[in-house]
Design a protein around this motif. Structure first.
Motif, PDB file in Angstrom:
ATOM      1  N   GLN A   1      34.138  -8.307 -35.477  1.00  0.00           N
ATOM      2  CA  GLN A   1      33.353  -9.226 -34.656  1.00  0.00           C
ATOM      3  C   GLN A   1      31.956  -9.502 -35.194  1.00  0.00           C
ATOM      4  N   LEU A   2      31.425  -8.630 -36.060  1.00  0.00           N
ATOM      5  CA  LEU A   2      30.025  -8.796 -36.452  1.00  0.00           C
ATOM      6  C   LEU A   2      29.881  -8.961 -37.955  1.00  0.00           C
ATOM      7  N   ASP A   3      28.846  -9.673 -38.362  1.00  0.00           N
ATOM      8  CA  ASP A   3      28.508  -9.722 -39.781  1.00  0.00           C
ATOM      9  C   ASP A   3      27.759  -8.427 -40.121  1.00  0.00           C
ATOM     10  N   SER A   4      27.411  -8.251 -41.393  1.00  0.00           N
ATOM     11  CA  SER A   4      26.841  -6.957 -41.764  1.00  0.00           C
ATOM     12  C   SER A   4      25.469  -6.733 -41.124  1.00  0.00           C
TER      13      SER A   4
ATOM     14  N   LYS B   1      25.902 -29.959 -37.142  1.00  0.00           N
ATOM     15  CA  LYS B   1      26.118 -30.581 -35.824  1.00  0.00           C
ATOM     16  C   LYS B   1      26.780 -29.672 -34.803  1.00  0.00           C
ATOM     17  N   TYR B   2      27.651 -28.763 -35.265  1.00  0.00           N
ATOM     18  CA  TYR B   2      28.423 -27.978 -34.296  1.00  0.00           C
ATOM     19  C   TYR B   2      28.338 -26.478 -34.588  1.00  0.00           C
ATOM     20  N   ILE B   3      28.436 -25.710 -33.551  1.00  0.00           N
ATOM     21  CA  ILE B   3      28.447 -24.257 -33.734  1.00  0.00           C
ATOM     22  C   ILE B   3      29.839 -23.817 -34.187  1.00  0.00           C
ATOM     23  N   LEU B   4      29.889 -23.011 -35.207  1.00  0.00           N
ATOM     24  CA  LEU B   4      31.173 -22.431 -35.623  1.00  0.00           C
ATOM     25  C   LEU B   4      31.297 -20.993 -35.150  1.00  0.00           C
ATOM     26  N   GLY B   5      30.162 -20.339 -35.050  1.00  0.00           N
ATOM     27  CA  GLY B   5      30.217 -18.951 -34.606  1.00  0.00           C
ATOM     28  C   GLY B   5      28.824 -18.416 -34.344  1.00  0.00           C
ATOM     29  N   ALA B   6      28.770 -17.220 -33.764  1.00  0.00           N
ATOM     30  CA  ALA B   6      27.473 -16.605 -33.511  1.00  0.00           C
ATOM     31  C   ALA B   6      27.636 -15.103 -33.349  1.00  0.00           C
ATOM     32  N   VAL B   7      26.578 -14.385 -33.652  1.00  0.00           N
ATOM     33  CA  VAL B   7      26.540 -12.928 -33.467  1.00  0.00           C
ATOM     34  C   VAL B   7      25.267 -12.616 -32.696  1.00  0.00           C
ATOM     35  N   LEU B   8      25.399 -11.796 -31.684  1.00  0.00           N
ATOM     36  CA  LEU B   8      24.225 -11.403 -30.908  1.00  0.00           C
ATOM     37  C   LEU B   8      24.254  -9.891 -30.734  1.00  0.00           C
ATOM     38  N   VAL B   9      23.186  -9.223 -31.094  1.00  0.00           N
ATOM     39  CA  VAL B   9      23.118  -7.781 -30.854  1.00  0.00           C
ATOM     40  C   VAL B   9      21.769  -7.478 -30.213  1.00  0.00           C
ATOM     41  N   GLY B  10      21.808  -6.751 -29.123  1.00  0.00           N
ATOM     42  CA  GLY B  10      20.561  -6.337 -28.486  1.00  0.00           C
ATOM     43  C   GLY B  10      20.086  -7.288 -27.395  1.00  0.00           C
ATOM     44  N   ASP B  11      20.580  -8.509 -27.409  1.00  0.00           N
ATOM     45  CA  ASP B  11      20.182  -9.473 -26.387  1.00  0.00           C
ATOM     46  C   ASP B  11      21.254 -10.554 -26.305  1.00  0.00           C
TER      47      ASP B  11
END
Ligand code: SRM
Ligand SMILES: Cc1cc2nc3c(=O)[nH]c(=O)nc-3n(C[C@H](O)[C@H](O)[C@H](O)COP(=O)(O)OP(=O)(O)OC[C@H]3O[C@@H](n4cnc5c(N)ncnc54)[C@H](O)[C@@H]3O)c2cc1C
Ligand code: SF4
Ligand code: FES
Lengths: 116, 854
Positions: free
Chosen positions: B182-185, B363-373
């Protein structure tokens, strides 16, 4: 003009602003209310015909639209203070009485033929 | 028409969803389900709550009785071992044979245990079923150290459990980072830092070679790099594998990573056999989440109807709190898409990491990573799912909020097709339909659509959609309490507090219209009491009091009153009991033990109340506030002082909290209970505040309700010491008093709260709003200004004057009528009164005529 028959029922300081009190007159229980914003007294039958108990004097005073009303403490139906009309159910109407305050004394107008 | 026989193998979350949804369709089918586990389906997603005290029954999604009631035949604890396709039958371990017309495979998956020598030693466990967790708990009792093998989502959840069980906890991950799926490095690294800081030791890039018996500890692990780690128990969480063994004999195809291969109708290569949930492979993918499984179940059911809907894959975005750390992952989180652009924001002081992956054209979101917030998660997800075009500078979406920043995307901008709740697949359109059909609150919509009743992650977004829709219809969120005030209860409370208003008249003059009524007056009377605690029968307040409060008693059907003295914690001396008996006898009061562990004396006339209370107050009793929307009773069990199982003094604690909160007026009544151990004899989990003793302190449960719509209280905090317990209850109660709607019990208040229980925790435990001390101060003020309302009244002749039936006669109501039954009196019914009238010439019956009978 017939002589009006006003009977003393209680002292003004037996009443508390914006609440009711019950008096007994000629075997009838009468609820008297003091609405303080308009400084007016109202008198109605103390018997709640829907809850079938003598409790009207213990309800909460208020207004619905332009009408001043009393809410029965039992099941919260509203009755017009001026006319006694039940707001929720047209078939019920409380008997109303004329009431006045003179020199710290509260009086009810009795029907012609009855005396205390 | 002959009914089709539908046979479902597996009764996990998805299998159950299939059965439940199918049964609701009333199709001509006969449903049979075979569950391999001994218990019917339960909520695996919330499995870890088991360690927080949730019992297996509370995790249950269904029961044997429920299945029987909806006409489903169910068999548990006897797994299927073979499918005979040609005869359309299956055979179980115990040799039972079941025939089918359509077969549904919902066998889920099992934890993968890597083939490491020693991985089968005692102390090596997995994390998948209730039984697994029972074993972990048992094993943990004699352990000091615990290791989780696997640093994925489930591994970290297991690590959290071990930590809460009091073990020194390690996570061993083969890959160089945590949560590699689920997360990038960068996200993985930030997560690792945060988890390290919590005292869980993370070892990445470690391959376990062997597991042996230890010398000091039960086990010892040896790694490929030559290092070793001593531990007492190991939980394997190194991925899942579909339960697809049934495919082999039956010659069904399996996917590259295992799992029964299905098409978009959820059919295997045998058109009579479907597979759904974690055991199914769609496009060579296994979906390890519950929502995609539910979608498969629905698609499979639709194949039995005239309106088939295809399964089209599913979004695997997730938002979680792992070991207290917020983690979110959307879409292509590790930028696999060629040409994608990434924006990264990293704040090492606050330990927040965010990464946004957008398309080549920005233009468009392909993905996202959120840690801590994770506060941006909902907004970003909507951009992603609905392919909403991004603003010019997409990076602004993940940069820290500036003073006047607006939410990511307004709920009103979302298309109707936008899925608001992915657990239950509820679209914005479905929510609008529910509102059209008459729902007008968050609670209503939850009940009607099931939105937000799964993981709860969509609660904030759901509320925004509802509020936005309601205000767009102009029926706005009409939270005005009545025609006399254009304000909600909460707004009025803030006005009263900030302007220090102490009378109804001042509030009405400055902020209202008309004369007030039986709705606003009691509500405002209650707020004034919660704020200033003046005596409620003071002249300026008495007219606000509702039916019961105005005479400090509960009005009965005939206009008489009941008398309920406080009996803190239900503990009462024989002397006091005798006084109650004497008073009841002398005033001929009907006497009954209440459901709240005290004694109710009924049938007192208005003018008798003062004399009755004088005797009670003289004997040391106080008013019980049975008449008020106020703190009522604190029920307790006998606890450790007598009971052989008790682990804390529940009576002592009950008395302490009852004496602390007595008299507190609130939006609705508040009830508490304290039990001395987990047997829960005080039924604390049905109370607004439930306290249950543990060996280390107290577990606090909040927002339970008996009554019309029972609700179990939620476990809020565990093993609290006395002072923390009181602090949390102080804050909880004052927060409720401040923010609830009128006549809203804590249960409904919580259900309507945006963010729910987690939000409540941040307010009360983490003090996120910074009002904790203020709430405590307000509570202390109320505790310090407490007075027994009856005692004060008895000391004041002016107030006592009102306690007369007639102000001009010293007698009571002469039109009451009673019947004696089982040695006590009760009001005569209308029929009984009529009968009396006709038998007695006198048409009124006075109470004096009747007393002495019976
Ligand atoms: C006396 C008692 C029944 C009894 O004989 O045992 C009782 C009697 C009344 N209950 Fe109750 N309740 C009594 C325990 C309960 C309990 C059990 C408990 O507390 O353990 C419940 C369920 C638990 C709960 O509240 O969650 C209960 C749920 C209700 C409800 C439904 C509340 C709800 O949220 O659904 C009402 C109606 C309301 O409050 O709006 C209600 C209302 C009432 C009223 C006030 C009805 C009324 O408006 O007149 C009754 C008047 C009491 C009186 O005249 O003295 N009573 N009531 C119990 C008094 C307990 C005490 O010592 O104070
Ligand atoms: C600790 C934990 C936390 C999780 N958290 C989340 C989360 O936050 N969000 C999320 O979306 N998902 C989460 N999941 C995943 C989620 O629980 C699964 O996706 C879901 O349970 C899959 O449902 P299912 O019915 O396909 O499989 P299961 O729930 O595993 O049910 C399959 C059932 O079939 C039985 N069975 C197997 N073979 C046979 C046989 N031959 N005969 C009879 N019965 C058989 C099994 O014993 C089992 O009871 C979590 C899982 C775990 C373990
Ligand atoms: S809850 Fe526990 S301590 Fe209290 S009475 Fe029951 S068994 Fe005893
Ligand atoms: S997304 Fe899980 S409950 Fe709505």
């Amino acid at each position: 003009m017939a002589q009006e028959n006003w009977a003393f029922v209680c002292d003004a300081d037996d009443l508390v602003p914006d609440t009711g009190a019950c008096v007994l007159i000629n075997n009838e229980q009468v609820a008297i209310f003091w609405e303080s914003k308009t400084d007016t007294l109202f008198a109605l039958s103390n018997y709640d015909p829907l809850g079938c108990a003598n409790v009207i004097s213990r309800g909460i005073l208020g207004s619905l639209g332009d009408d001043l009303v009393i809410a029965s403490p039992l099941y919260k139906q509203h009755f017009s203070l001026a006319t006694g009309q039940c707001m929720e159910d047209a078939q019920y109407c409380l008997k109303t009485y004329q009431v006045r305050r003179i020199d710290g004394r509260v009086q009810l107008l009795l029907e012609e033929n009855i005396t205390r | 028409m002959k009914k089709q026989k539908i046979l479902v193998i597996g009764n996990g979350m998805v299998g159950h969803h299939y059965v439940d949804q199918l049964a609701a369709k009333n199709l001509p089918v006969e449903i049979t389900v075979i569950g391999g586990e001994t218990r019917p389906a339960y909520d695996r997603v919330h499995l870890s709550d088991f360690f927080a005290g949730r019992k297996p029954e509370e995790l249950a999604l269904t029961t044997r009785d429920y299945y029987r009631d909806i006409g489903v035949q169910a068999h548990f604890g006897d797994p299927v071992v073979r499918i005979e396709r040609e005869n359309r039958k299956v055979i179980t371990v115990a040799g039972q044979v079941f025939h089918y017309d359509k077969l549904v495979l919902a066998t889920g998956s099992y934890p993968f245990v890597p083939p490491i020598p020693g991985a089968d030693l005692p102390g090596c466990l997995t994390y998948r079923t209730i039984d697994d967790l029972g074993e972990i708990r048992a094993e943990a009792k004699s352990s000091k150290i615990g290791v989780v093998v696997g640093g994925g989502l489930l591994g970290l959840e297991a690590a959290n459990a071990l930590k809460n069980l009091g073990l020194e906890t390690h996570v061993v991950e083969f890959a160089p980072q945590l949560m590699g799926v689920q997360l990038d490095s960068g996200g993985g690294e930030m997560l690792r830092r945060k988890i390290d800081a919590l005292g869980v030791k993370v070892h990445t890039g470690k391959a376990t070679k062997t597991i042996k018996k230890g010398s000091q500890t039960r086990l010892s692990m040896n790694f490929a790099d030559g290092e070793s780690l001593d531990t007492d128990l190991i939980v394997f969480s190194a991925g899942i594998r579909p339960y697809d063994q049934l495919a082999h004999d039956a010659d069904l195809k399996v996917g590259e990573r295992g799992g029964f291969e299905i098409d978009f109708n959820c059919r295997t290569r045998d058109t009579n056999i479907f597979a759904i949930g974690e055991c199914a492979s769609f496009g060579n993918r296994i979906f390890g989440l519950v929502a995609p499984g539910y979608r498969m179940a629905e698609a499979a059911i639709s194949q039995l109807t005239d309106e088939p809907i295809p399964f089209q894959g599913a979004d695997m975005s997730t938002k979680l709190k792992l070991l207290g750390v917020d983690v979110g992952s959307i879409g292509d989180a590790i930028s696999k898409t060629p040409g994608s652009i990434a924006y990264t924001f990293s704040d090492q002081r606050e330990d927040v990491y965010k990464r946004l992956i957008v398309s080549k054209d920005n233009k468009y979101i392909l993905g996202a990573v959120l840690v801590g917030d994770c506060s941006d998660y909902d907004g970003l997800l909507q951009y992603y799912l609905n392919k909403i075009e991004l603003p010019e500078n997409p990076e602004s979406l993940i940069l820290p909020a500036t003073s006047n920043s607006t939410p990511l995307i307004g709920a009103s901008a979302l298309p109707d097709a936008a899925i608001i709740c992915s657990c239950h697949n509820v679209s914005k359109g479905a929510i609008i339909n529910a509102l059209d059909a008459g729902c007008c609150s968050l609670g209503d919509v939850k009940t009607a659509t099931a939105a937000s009743t799964g993981c709860g992650g969509c609660a904030a977004l759901l509320k925004n959609v509802i509020d936005g829709e309601l205000s767009a219809r102009g029926m706005e969120v009409n939270s005005a309490i009545c025609e006399h005030f254009n304000h909600s209860r909460q707004e009025l409370f803030d006005i009263l507090r900030s302007k220090e208003i102490r009378t109804f008249h001042q509030l009405l003059d400055e902020h209202g219209q008309g004369h007030g009524c039986d709705v606003c007056k009691p509500a405002i009377g209650s707020m004034l009491a919660s704020l200033w605690n003046d005596h409620i029968l003071d002249n300026s307040l008495v007219g606000l009091q509702d039916t019961n409060d105005i005479y400090l008693g509960n009005m009965q059907k005939d206009g008489t009153y009941s008398v309920v003295p406080r009996v803190p914690g239900g503990e009462i001396t024989p002397e006091k009991l005798i006084v109650l008996g004497e008073v009841a006898r002398d005033f001929d009061l009907y006497t009954k033990i209440t459901g709240g562990q005290r004694v109710d004396l009924f049938g007192a006339q208005l003018h008798e109340l003062p004399s009755i209370w004088q005797r009670l107050v003289n004997a040391g009793f106080e008013t019980g506030h049975a008449y008020g929307k106020a703190m009522r009773t604190v029920k307790s069990c006998v606890g450790s002082s007598w009971c052989r199982y008790g682990v804390q003094d529940s009576v002592g604690m009950a008395i302490r909290v009852e004496e602390r909160y007595r008299g507190l007026r609130s939006p609705h009544k508040i009830k508490l209970a304290v039990s001395g151990c987990t047997r829960e004899c005080a039924e604390a989990q049905s109370k607004d505040v439930g306290i249950i003793a543990t060996e280390h302190g107290w577990n606090l449960y909040l927002c339970g309700n008996g009554g019309m719509r029972p609700r179990h209280a939620d476990l809020f905090a565990t093993d609290l010491d006395d002072e923390t317990l009181i602090k949390y209850i102080d804050r909880f109660m004052m927060f409720y008093v401040r923010t609830a709607d009128k006549l809203q019990r804590t249960s409904v208040w919580l259900e309507n709260m945006e963010g729910g229980l987690d939000y409540l925790k941040t307010v009360i435990i983490e003090d996120k709003l910074g009002i904790g001390e203020e709430l405590e101060r307000q509570m202390n003020y109320l505790v310090d200004t407490y007075q027994c309302e009856w005692k004060t009244t008895l000391e004041n002749p002016e107030k006592l004057k009102r306690f007369r039936h007639f102000v001009n006669e010293e007698i009571g109501d002469d039109q009451l009528s009673y019947i004696y039954e089982r040695g006590q009196r009760r009001p005569a019914t209308a029929a009984e009164r009529e009968q009396r009238k006709s038998t007695l010439s006198n048409n009124t019956i006075s109470i004096t005529e009747l007393s002495g009978r019976g």
